[in-house]
Design a protein around this motif. Structure first.
Motif, PDB file in Angstrom:
ATOM      1  N   ARG A   1       0.864  -1.188   0.000  1.00 33.47           N
ATOM      2  CA  ARG A   1       0.000   0.000   0.000  1.00 33.47           C
ATOM      3  C   ARG A   1       0.896   1.233   0.000  1.00 33.47           C
ATOM      4  O   ARG A   1       1.406   1.641   1.036  1.00 33.47           O
ATOM      5  CB  ARG A   1      -0.926  -0.014   1.212  1.00 33.47           C
ATOM      6  N   VAL A   2       1.088   1.783  -1.178  1.00 24.64           N
ATOM      7  CA  VAL A   2       1.939   2.963  -1.324  1.00 24.64           C
ATOM      8  C   VAL A   2       1.110   4.075  -1.953  1.00 24.64           C
ATOM      9  O   VAL A   2       0.255   3.820  -2.812  1.00 24.64           O
ATOM     10  CB  VAL A   2       3.179   2.654  -2.189  1.00 24.64           C
ATOM     11  N   PRO A   3       1.339   5.320  -1.552  1.00 25.67           N
ATOM     12  CA  PRO A   3       0.462   6.410  -1.986  1.00 25.67           C
ATOM     13  C   PRO A   3       0.482   6.678  -3.486  1.00 25.67           C
ATOM     14  O   PRO A   3      -0.508   7.128  -4.045  1.00 25.67           O
ATOM     15  CB  PRO A   3       0.989   7.625  -1.202  1.00 25.67           C
ATOM     16  N   TYR A   4       1.594   6.396  -4.145  1.00 30.50           N
ATOM     17  CA  TYR A   4       1.685   6.748  -5.563  1.00 30.50           C
ATOM     18  C   TYR A   4       1.043   5.716  -6.486  1.00 30.50           C
ATOM     19  O   TYR A   4       1.038   5.883  -7.695  1.00 30.50           O
ATOM     20  CB  TYR A   4       3.144   6.970  -5.973  1.00 30.50           C
ATOM     21  N   SER A   5       0.494   4.644  -5.943  1.00 28.95           N
ATOM     22  CA  SER A   5      -0.162   3.649  -6.791  1.00 28.95           C
ATOM     23  C   SER A   5      -1.648   3.540  -6.467  1.00 28.95           C
ATOM     24  O   SER A   5      -2.261   2.504  -6.643  1.00 28.95           O
ATOM     25  CB  SER A   5       0.493   2.279  -6.634  1.00 28.95           C
ATOM     26  N   SER A   6      -2.220   4.626  -5.973  1.00 28.71           N
ATOM     27  CA  SER A   6      -3.599   4.606  -5.488  1.00 28.71           C
ATOM     28  C   SER A   6      -4.601   4.797  -6.627  1.00 28.71           C
ATOM     29  O   SER A   6      -5.428   5.703  -6.604  1.00 28.71           O
ATOM     30  CB  SER A   6      -3.794   5.694  -4.429  1.00 28.71           C
ATOM     31  N   HIS A   7      -4.503   3.964  -7.637  1.00 27.89           N
ATOM     32  CA  HIS A   7      -5.453   3.980  -8.749  1.00 27.89           C
ATOM     33  C   HIS A   7      -5.948   2.555  -8.950  1.00 27.89           C
ATOM     34  O   HIS A   7      -5.378   1.792  -9.732  1.00 27.89           O
ATOM     35  CB  HIS A   7      -4.804   4.505 -10.033  1.00 27.89           C
ATOM     36  N   PRO A   8      -7.008   2.160  -8.247  1.00 32.51           N
ATOM     37  CA  PRO A   8      -7.468   0.766  -8.304  1.00 32.51           C
ATOM     38  C   PRO A   8      -7.745   0.286  -9.720  1.00 32.51           C
ATOM     39  O   PRO A   8      -7.547  -0.891 -10.035  1.00 32.51           O
ATOM     40  CB  PRO A   8      -8.756   0.787  -7.466  1.00 32.51           C
ATOM     41  N   GLU A   9      -8.175   1.193 -10.587  1.00 32.74           N
ATOM     42  CA  GLU A   9      -8.514   0.790 -11.948  1.00 32.74           C
ATOM     43  C   GLU A   9      -7.285   0.362 -12.754  1.00 32.74           C
ATOM     44  O   GLU A   9      -7.405  -0.263 -13.806  1.00 32.74           O
ATOM     45  CB  GLU A   9      -9.232   1.933 -12.677  1.00 32.74           C
ATOM     46  N   LEU A  10      -6.094   0.694 -12.262  1.00 28.35           N
ATOM     47  CA  LEU A  10      -4.867   0.337 -12.960  1.00 28.35           C
ATOM     48  C   LEU A  10      -4.182  -0.896 -12.369  1.00 28.35           C
ATOM     49  O   LEU A  10      -3.152  -1.330 -12.878  1.00 28.35           O
ATOM     50  CB  LEU A  10      -3.894   1.519 -12.947  1.00 28.35           C
ATOM     51  N   LEU A  11      -4.767  -1.456 -11.317  1.00 30.24           N
ATOM     52  CA  LEU A  11      -4.143  -2.613 -10.683  1.00 30.24           C
ATOM     53  C   LEU A  11      -4.115  -3.830 -11.607  1.00 30.24           C
ATOM     54  O   LEU A  11      -3.184  -4.637 -11.555  1.00 30.24           O
ATOM     55  CB  LEU A  11      -4.860  -2.953  -9.382  1.00 30.24           C
ATOM     56  N   ASP A  12      -5.124  -3.982 -12.464  1.00 34.41           N
ATOM     57  CA  ASP A  12      -5.117  -5.114 -13.393  1.00 34.41           C
ATOM     58  C   ASP A  12      -3.929  -5.027 -14.332  1.00 34.41           C
ATOM     59  O   ASP A  12      -3.288  -6.039 -14.639  1.00 34.41           O
ATOM     60  CB  ASP A  12      -6.420  -5.161 -14.190  1.00 34.41           C
ATOM     61  N   MET A  13      -3.632  -3.808 -14.791  1.00 34.38           N
ATOM     62  CA  MET A  13      -2.468  -3.631 -15.649  1.00 34.38           C
ATOM     63  C   MET A  13      -1.192  -3.921 -14.866  1.00 34.38           C
ATOM     64  O   MET A  13      -0.276  -4.588 -15.366  1.00 34.38           O
ATOM     65  CB  MET A  13      -2.411  -2.209 -16.213  1.00 34.38           C
ATOM     66  N   GLY A  14      -1.113  -3.436 -13.636  1.00 32.78           N
ATOM     67  CA  GLY A  14       0.056  -3.707 -12.802  1.00 32.78           C
ATOM     68  C   GLY A  14       0.236  -5.188 -12.550  1.00 32.78           C
ATOM     69  O   GLY A  14       1.354  -5.714 -12.628  1.00 32.78           O
ATOM     70  N   ARG A  15      -0.858  -5.885 -12.283  1.00 29.80           N
ATOM     71  CA  ARG A  15      -0.808  -7.334 -12.054  1.00 29.80           C
ATOM     72  C   ARG A  15      -0.299  -8.046 -13.304  1.00 29.80           C
ATOM     73  O   ARG A  15       0.570  -8.923 -13.229  1.00 29.80           O
ATOM     74  CB  ARG A  15      -2.193  -7.841 -11.681  1.00 29.80           C
ATOM     75  N   ALA A  16      -0.820  -7.662 -14.470  1.00 31.86           N
ATOM     76  CA  ALA A  16      -0.418  -8.317 -15.723  1.00 31.86           C
ATOM     77  C   ALA A  16       1.058  -8.085 -16.022  1.00 31.86           C
ATOM     78  O   ALA A  16       1.772  -9.006 -16.448  1.00 31.86           O
ATOM     79  CB  ALA A  16      -1.280  -7.804 -16.876  1.00 31.86           C
ATOM     80  N   LEU A  17       1.538  -6.878 -15.791  1.00 26.25           N
ATOM     81  CA  LEU A  17       2.952  -6.594 -16.047  1.00 26.25           C
ATOM     82  C   LEU A  17       3.849  -7.325 -15.060  1.00 26.25           C
ATOM     83  O   LEU A  17       4.918  -7.823 -15.434  1.00 26.25           O
ATOM     84  CB  LEU A  17       3.206  -5.081 -15.998  1.00 26.25           C
ATOM     85  N   HIS A  18       3.428  -7.410 -13.808  1.00 26.49           N
ATOM     86  CA  HIS A  18       4.210  -8.168 -12.827  1.00 26.49           C
ATOM     87  C   HIS A  18       4.288  -9.634 -13.240  1.00 26.49           C
ATOM     88  O   HIS A  18       5.366 -10.254 -13.183  1.00 26.49           O
ATOM     89  CB  HIS A  18       3.591  -8.030 -11.439  1.00 26.49           C
ATOM     90  N   GLU A  19       3.177 -10.183 -13.674  1.00 21.34           N
ATOM     91  CA  GLU A  19       3.185 -11.581 -14.111  1.00 21.34           C
ATOM     92  C   GLU A  19       4.054 -11.756 -15.349  1.00 21.34           C
ATOM     93  O   GLU A  19       4.763 -12.773 -15.475  1.00 21.34           O
ATOM     94  CB  GLU A  19       1.752 -12.041 -14.391  1.00 21.34           C
ATOM     95  N   PHE A  20       4.031 -10.780 -16.248  1.00 28.45           N
ATOM     96  CA  PHE A  20       4.916 -10.838 -17.417  1.00 28.45           C
ATOM     97  C   PHE A  20       6.372 -10.806 -16.989  1.00 28.45           C
ATOM     98  O   PHE A  20       7.194 -11.605 -17.458  1.00 28.45           O
ATOM     99  CB  PHE A  20       4.621  -9.669 -18.358  1.00 28.45           C
TER     100      PHE A  20
END
Length: 271
Positions: free
Chosen positions: A222-241
Protein backbone atom coordinates in the motif's frame (compact mmCIF):
# COMPACT_ATOMS: atom_id res chain seq x y z
CA UNK A 1 10.82 13.86 -16.04
CA UNK A 2 10.09 16.03 -19.06
CA UNK A 3 9.84 14.65 -22.58
CA UNK A 4 12.93 16.67 -23.54
CA UNK A 5 15.73 16.08 -21.05
CA UNK A 6 18.31 17.72 -23.32
CA UNK A 7 16.88 21.25 -23.27
CA UNK A 8 16.40 21.93 -19.58
CA UNK A 9 16.78 25.44 -18.23
CA UNK A 10 18.85 26.61 -15.28
CA UNK A 11 15.63 26.78 -13.27
CA UNK A 12 14.86 23.16 -14.19
CA UNK A 13 18.30 22.09 -13.01
CA UNK A 14 18.20 24.07 -9.75
CA UNK A 15 14.76 22.72 -8.84
CA UNK A 16 15.58 19.11 -9.77
CA UNK A 17 16.19 16.37 -7.26
CA UNK A 18 19.57 14.64 -7.32
CA UNK A 19 18.13 11.81 -9.43
CA UNK A 20 16.45 14.24 -11.85
CA UNK A 21 19.61 16.28 -12.25
CA UNK A 22 21.54 13.07 -12.92
CA UNK A 23 19.03 12.27 -15.68
CA UNK A 24 19.38 15.74 -17.21
CA UNK A 25 23.15 15.44 -17.08
CA UNK A 26 23.18 11.94 -18.60
CA UNK A 27 20.84 13.01 -21.39
CA UNK A 28 23.01 15.98 -22.36
CA UNK A 29 26.12 13.81 -22.16
CA UNK A 30 24.47 11.39 -24.61
CA UNK A 31 23.95 13.95 -27.39
CA UNK A 32 26.80 13.05 -29.71
CA UNK A 33 28.07 15.78 -31.99
CA UNK A 34 29.75 13.36 -34.40
CA UNK A 35 26.79 11.27 -35.64
CA UNK A 36 24.56 11.76 -38.66
CA UNK A 37 21.57 11.76 -38.50
CA UNK A 38 21.88 13.52 -35.12
CA UNK A 39 21.27 11.88 -31.74
CA UNK A 40 18.04 13.86 -31.31
CA UNK A 41 16.03 13.99 -34.57
CA UNK A 42 15.36 17.56 -35.65
CA UNK A 43 11.55 17.17 -35.71
CA UNK A 44 11.11 15.27 -32.46
CA UNK A 45 10.26 18.36 -30.42
CA UNK A 46 7.51 19.22 -32.90
CA UNK A 47 6.15 15.67 -32.64
CA UNK A 48 5.72 16.04 -28.90
CA UNK A 49 4.28 19.56 -29.13
CA UNK A 50 1.78 18.43 -31.74
CA UNK A 51 0.84 15.39 -29.65
CA UNK A 52 0.16 17.64 -26.66
CA UNK A 53 -1.91 20.00 -28.80
CA UNK A 54 -3.99 17.17 -30.29
CA UNK A 55 -4.40 14.87 -27.32
CA UNK A 56 -3.37 16.74 -24.17
CA UNK A 57 -0.41 16.35 -21.83
CA UNK A 58 -1.82 13.30 -20.03
CA UNK A 59 -1.96 11.35 -23.28
CA UNK A 60 1.28 12.79 -24.68
CA UNK A 61 3.31 11.25 -21.85
CA UNK A 62 2.83 7.88 -23.58
CA UNK A 63 5.55 8.95 -26.04
CA UNK A 64 9.11 7.95 -25.28
CA UNK A 65 11.36 10.79 -24.16
CA UNK A 66 14.48 12.02 -25.94
CA UNK A 67 16.78 10.17 -23.57
CA UNK A 68 14.95 6.88 -24.04
CA UNK A 69 15.03 7.46 -27.80
CA UNK A 70 18.79 7.94 -27.68
CA UNK A 71 19.20 4.80 -25.57
CA UNK A 72 17.19 2.73 -28.03
CA UNK A 73 19.08 4.25 -30.96
CA UNK A 74 22.34 3.24 -29.29
CA UNK A 75 21.07 -0.33 -29.00
CA UNK A 76 20.28 -0.32 -32.73
CA UNK A 77 23.89 0.66 -33.39
CA UNK A 78 25.31 -1.76 -30.84
CA UNK A 79 23.50 -4.71 -32.42
CA UNK A 80 24.08 -3.55 -35.99
CA UNK A 81 20.31 -3.91 -36.39
CA UNK A 82 18.72 -3.88 -39.84
CA UNK A 83 15.03 -4.34 -39.01
CA UNK A 84 12.79 -3.23 -36.15
CA UNK A 85 9.27 -4.28 -35.13
CA UNK A 86 7.26 -1.92 -32.95
CA UNK A 87 4.08 -3.00 -31.23
CA UNK A 88 2.61 0.39 -30.44
CA UNK A 89 3.17 3.30 -32.84
CA UNK A 90 1.42 6.11 -30.94
CA UNK A 91 2.37 9.35 -32.74
CA UNK A 92 5.69 8.09 -34.05
CA UNK A 93 8.45 9.34 -31.76
CA UNK A 94 10.08 5.94 -31.18
CA UNK A 95 9.97 4.99 -34.88
CA UNK A 96 11.68 8.27 -35.79
CA UNK A 97 14.54 7.52 -33.41
CA UNK A 98 14.75 3.95 -34.71
CA UNK A 99 14.77 5.07 -38.36
CA UNK A 100 17.56 7.57 -37.80
CA UNK A 101 19.61 4.91 -36.02
CA UNK A 102 19.04 2.47 -38.91
CA UNK A 103 20.23 5.16 -41.32
CA UNK A 104 23.43 5.41 -39.28
CA UNK A 105 23.78 1.64 -39.73
CA UNK A 106 23.65 2.15 -43.49
CA UNK A 107 20.20 0.58 -43.89
CA UNK A 108 18.41 1.66 -47.07
CA UNK A 109 14.69 2.48 -47.09
CA UNK A 110 14.05 -0.20 -49.73
CA UNK A 111 16.31 -3.17 -48.92
CA UNK A 112 16.71 -6.10 -51.28
CA UNK A 113 14.19 -8.26 -49.39
CA UNK A 114 11.41 -5.83 -50.27
CA UNK A 115 10.34 -5.25 -46.66
CA UNK A 116 10.58 -1.82 -45.07
CA UNK A 117 13.13 -1.67 -42.23
CA UNK A 118 10.52 -0.81 -39.59
CA UNK A 119 7.09 -2.37 -39.14
CA UNK A 120 4.98 -0.47 -36.60
CA UNK A 121 1.67 -1.85 -35.33
CA UNK A 122 -1.13 0.18 -33.76
CA UNK A 123 -4.80 -0.42 -33.16
CA UNK A 124 -5.73 3.26 -33.51
CA UNK A 125 -6.30 4.68 -37.03
CA UNK A 126 -6.11 8.16 -35.48
CA UNK A 127 -2.67 7.66 -33.98
CA UNK A 128 -1.46 5.86 -37.11
CA UNK A 129 -2.48 8.78 -39.31
CA UNK A 130 -0.75 11.27 -37.03
CA UNK A 131 2.38 9.09 -37.01
CA UNK A 132 2.43 8.86 -40.81
CA UNK A 133 2.27 12.66 -41.03
CA UNK A 134 5.14 12.93 -38.55
CA UNK A 135 7.18 10.41 -40.55
CA UNK A 136 6.82 12.53 -43.69
CA UNK A 137 8.01 15.62 -41.81
CA UNK A 138 10.95 13.67 -40.38
CA UNK A 139 11.94 12.33 -43.81
CA UNK A 140 11.61 8.69 -42.78
CA UNK A 141 8.24 7.68 -44.25
CA UNK A 142 9.91 5.24 -46.68
CA UNK A 143 11.44 3.43 -43.71
CA UNK A 144 8.24 2.65 -41.83
CA UNK A 145 5.30 0.40 -42.64
CA UNK A 146 2.46 1.33 -40.28
CA UNK A 147 -0.05 -1.49 -39.88
CA UNK A 148 -3.41 -0.67 -38.27
CA UNK A 149 -5.36 -3.38 -36.49
CA UNK A 150 -5.29 -5.82 -33.61
CA UNK A 151 -1.64 -6.63 -32.91
CA UNK A 152 -2.32 -10.34 -32.42
CA UNK A 153 -3.73 -10.57 -35.94
CA UNK A 154 -1.00 -8.36 -37.38
CA UNK A 155 1.69 -10.57 -35.83
CA UNK A 156 0.14 -13.59 -37.50
CA UNK A 157 0.54 -11.82 -40.84
CA UNK A 158 4.21 -11.15 -40.11
CA UNK A 159 5.18 -14.76 -39.43
CA UNK A 160 8.09 -15.62 -41.70
CA UNK A 161 9.75 -12.22 -41.26
CA UNK A 162 12.53 -11.64 -38.74
CA UNK A 163 13.54 -8.57 -36.78
CA UNK A 164 16.69 -7.61 -34.90
CA UNK A 165 14.84 -5.49 -32.35
CA UNK A 166 11.25 -5.77 -31.15
CA UNK A 167 9.84 -2.89 -29.11
CA UNK A 168 6.79 -3.67 -26.94
CA UNK A 169 4.85 -0.53 -26.04
CA UNK A 170 1.17 -1.30 -26.50
CA UNK A 171 -1.49 -3.20 -24.52
CA UNK A 172 0.36 -4.07 -21.32
CA UNK A 173 -1.91 -6.98 -20.51
CA UNK A 174 -0.94 -8.59 -23.83
CA UNK A 175 2.85 -8.38 -23.38
CA UNK A 176 3.19 -12.09 -22.57
CA UNK A 177 1.17 -13.10 -25.62
CA UNK A 178 3.26 -10.82 -27.86
CA UNK A 179 6.47 -12.16 -26.34
CA UNK A 180 5.51 -15.81 -26.79
CA UNK A 181 4.32 -15.25 -30.36
CA UNK A 182 7.57 -13.54 -31.33
CA UNK A 183 9.73 -16.29 -29.85
CA UNK A 184 7.63 -19.26 -30.91
CA UNK A 185 7.29 -17.94 -34.48
CA UNK A 186 11.04 -17.31 -34.74
CA UNK A 187 10.45 -13.63 -35.47
CA UNK A 188 13.43 -12.47 -33.39
CA UNK A 189 16.71 -12.81 -35.28
CA UNK A 190 19.67 -14.57 -33.72
CA UNK A 191 21.37 -12.11 -31.39
CA UNK A 192 18.24 -9.96 -31.41
CA UNK A 193 16.69 -7.96 -28.58
CA UNK A 194 13.20 -7.41 -27.21
CA UNK A 195 12.72 -4.05 -25.50
CA UNK A 196 9.63 -4.00 -23.25
CA UNK A 197 8.56 -0.55 -22.07
CA UNK A 198 6.78 0.47 -18.84
CA UNK A 199 7.62 -2.76 -17.02
CA UNK A 200 8.11 -0.99 -13.67
CA UNK A 201 5.13 1.35 -13.72
CA UNK A 202 4.05 2.74 -10.34
CA UNK A 203 1.22 0.18 -10.37
CA UNK A 204 3.65 -2.71 -10.97
CA UNK A 205 6.30 -2.20 -8.31
CA UNK A 206 3.94 -2.69 -5.31
CA UNK A 207 3.69 -6.35 -6.39
CA UNK A 208 7.37 -6.84 -5.49
CA UNK A 209 6.61 -9.43 -2.77
CA UNK A 210 3.71 -11.11 -4.58
CA UNK A 211 4.17 -14.48 -6.25
CA UNK A 212 3.09 -14.99 -9.84
CA UNK A 213 0.62 -15.85 -11.14
CA UNK A 214 -1.01 -13.35 -8.81
CA UNK A 215 -3.82 -14.80 -6.69
CA UNK A 216 -7.17 -13.00 -6.65
CA UNK A 217 -6.78 -12.20 -2.94
CA UNK A 218 -3.15 -11.06 -3.23
CA UNK A 219 -2.47 -7.70 -1.58
CA UNK A 220 0.28 -5.51 -3.07
CA UNK A 221 2.14 -2.95 -1.00
CA UNK A 222 0.00 0.00 0.00
CA UNK A 223 1.94 2.96 -1.32
CA UNK A 224 0.46 6.41 -1.99
CA UNK A 225 1.68 6.75 -5.56
CA UNK A 226 -0.16 3.65 -6.79
CA UNK A 227 -3.60 4.61 -5.49
CA UNK A 228 -5.45 3.98 -8.75
CA UNK A 229 -7.47 0.77 -8.30
CA UNK A 230 -8.51 0.79 -11.95
CA UNK A 231 -4.87 0.34 -12.96
CA UNK A 232 -4.14 -2.61 -10.68
CA UNK A 233 -5.12 -5.11 -13.39
CA UNK A 234 -2.47 -3.63 -15.65
CA UNK A 235 0.06 -3.71 -12.80
CA UNK A 236 -0.81 -7.33 -12.05
CA UNK A 237 -0.42 -8.32 -15.72
CA UNK A 238 2.95 -6.59 -16.05
CA UNK A 239 4.21 -8.17 -12.83
CA UNK A 240 3.19 -11.58 -14.11
CA UNK A 241 4.92 -10.84 -17.42
CA UNK A 242 8.10 -9.77 -15.62
CA UNK A 243 8.10 -12.94 -13.52
CA UNK A 244 7.34 -15.11 -16.55
CA UNK A 245 10.27 -13.69 -18.51
CA UNK A 246 12.60 -13.84 -15.49
CA UNK A 247 11.93 -17.56 -15.15
CA UNK A 248 11.77 -18.38 -18.88
CA UNK A 249 14.60 -20.80 -19.80
CA UNK A 250 14.59 -19.40 -23.34
CA UNK A 251 15.74 -15.91 -22.46
CA UNK A 252 17.73 -13.57 -20.21
CA UNK A 253 16.41 -10.23 -19.01
CA UNK A 254 17.75 -7.13 -17.32
CA UNK A 255 15.38 -4.38 -16.24
CA UNK A 256 16.57 -0.79 -16.20
CA UNK A 257 14.95 1.44 -13.54
CA UNK A 258 14.70 4.30 -16.03
CA UNK A 259 11.47 6.22 -16.69
CA UNK A 260 8.71 3.66 -15.92
CA UNK A 261 10.97 0.65 -16.42
CA UNK A 262 12.62 -0.76 -19.53
CA UNK A 263 13.27 -4.50 -19.84
CA UNK A 264 15.96 -5.70 -22.24
CA UNK A 265 15.39 -9.33 -23.18
CA UNK A 266 17.65 -11.54 -25.27
CA UNK A 267 17.25 -15.14 -26.33
CA UNK A 268 19.75 -17.59 -24.90
CA UNK A 269 21.78 -19.72 -27.34
CA UNK A 270 19.91 -22.55 -29.09
CA UNK A 271 16.56 -20.74 -28.85
Amino acid sequence: MAFSETTGTSDDYEQASADQLRMFYAAKASVNTNVDPPSVPSTIGDVHADTVARHGERVAIMAISEYQGMLQSFLVGLLGARRVLEIGTFTGASAIFFANALKRNGVASTPANGYKPIVSLDISPKFAQTARQNFVKAGISEYVDVVVGDAHESLNELVGQTFDIVFLDANKEAYRAYYDKIIESKMLAKGGLIIADNTAFDWVTPFINVSAPVAEDAVPLRVPYSSHPELLDMGRALHEFNEYVRQDPRSEVVMLPLFTGISLIRLLPDN
